[in-house]
Design a protein around this motif. Sequence first.
Motif, short mmCIF file in Angstrom:
data_model
loop_
_atom_site.label_atom_id
_atom_site.label_comp_id
_atom_site.label_asym_id
_atom_site.label_seq_id
_atom_site.Cartn_x
_atom_site.Cartn_y
_atom_site.Cartn_z
N GLU A 6 -7.17 7.83 -0.29
CA GLU A 6 -7.08 6.37 -0.28
C GLU A 6 -8.22 5.86 -1.17
OE1 GLU A 6 -7.24 4.84 3.65
OE2 GLU A 6 -5.38 5.82 4.29
N HIS A 23 -3.07 4.98 -3.24
CA HIS A 23 -3.11 6.39 -2.85
C HIS A 23 -3.01 7.23 -4.12
CE1 HIS A 23 -2.65 5.03 1.24
NE2 HIS A 23 -2.59 6.27 1.70
N SER A 53 0.90 3.11 1.01
CA SER A 53 1.00 4.29 1.87
C SER A 53 2.43 4.82 1.98
CB SER A 53 0.47 3.96 3.28
OG SER A 53 1.34 3.04 3.94
#
Length: 380
Positions: free
Chosen positions: A142, A157, A185
């Motif tokens: 992250e 990401h 995500s």
Amino acid sequence: MYTVHKLALVLLVSYQAVAQMPQRQPTPNDTLKSPRILDDKRAVISVYAPKASEVVVSGDFQKQYKPLSLTKNDQGVWSVVTDPLKPDYYTYTLTVDGVRTMDPKNPIIKQGISSLENVMTIPGPETAFEDNITVPHGEVREVWYQSQSLGMMRRMHVYTPPGYEKGTTKYPVFYLLHGAGDDDSGWNSIGRAGFILDNLLAANKAKPMIVVMPNGSMPMNLTPGSNMNQVMSDMRTRFSNELLKDVMPTVEKTYRTLTNRENRAIAGLSMGGFQTLDVTLSHPELFNYVGVFSSGFFGNTIDEADTKYAKALQDPSFNKNKKVFWIEIGKDDFVMDANKKTIALLDKHKIKYQYKETDGGHTWVNWRQYLHEYAPLLFQ
């Protein structure tokens, strides 16, 4: 000794207080399991809601997310059994008396920008390409950065292949975009991008690469009387600016990357596919590899596309500088009309592309397969 005696007294008082508390009565919820996967690949989804009057479940295991009604037994447990399902990863949510909620017995979730969904797995050999199996694994980070374009901190990401940390090699970069309602995500959680890449690399079916999964969901400037077409155009411009001015420079400054067009790829699903088309046709010099999954020019954007992207569409060198232009969609996808109109526009200008229709609709079941097919085409 005084301290020990004092501690013993505190413990005794605490024990007596607990002993005097009303004892909780056990309920069926204490041993309830959900979902339960049966041997014939049917899933049993259950929830304990004794005071509810109606419970339904919807998810991508049903065509067009058609809801299924749960039935309550005399113990207050609502349940439904699905039809046999193809082995894969599926999302679902419950609605209890009109309120959307999660399955409290299932801790595995998919996060979006304004919602959560449960995830269930139907195991089988068909999922081997996306499973966490015993192969060398890369890392997914992250990464937070300051977005100068948006004036805020943003997150992406980033997948790096096995061995990245111990080496000095520079890698090509693949920018992988999610759809509306999701965030950065999505491709790593329900999309299982990291495991898909790990397994392809272990099988020598893809080139080692860095995969960047940015947040394509832009803040909306909604004011009274806002024209939705203008709002959407503004969000498209915001995404393009952030990708080019913030995301790509951050990646190329932070990671060991090859920074020419021949070593850059982009692909996206749904909204991300639309963003891919916009960036590719606005900046054809950036990417040699392009993938559009379950997407096209939506609504009025198809009417302006011929003019907005005229320079790229009419450039005779466009095809030469695109080693892969991949378009894939499910036969039951609700954006098929936009997809067909987009293909007609490309055909009009003799833009070369590879096209594939699959079974299924607008779901992650398809998009994981599309990534598995597209990634091996890159940087060859």
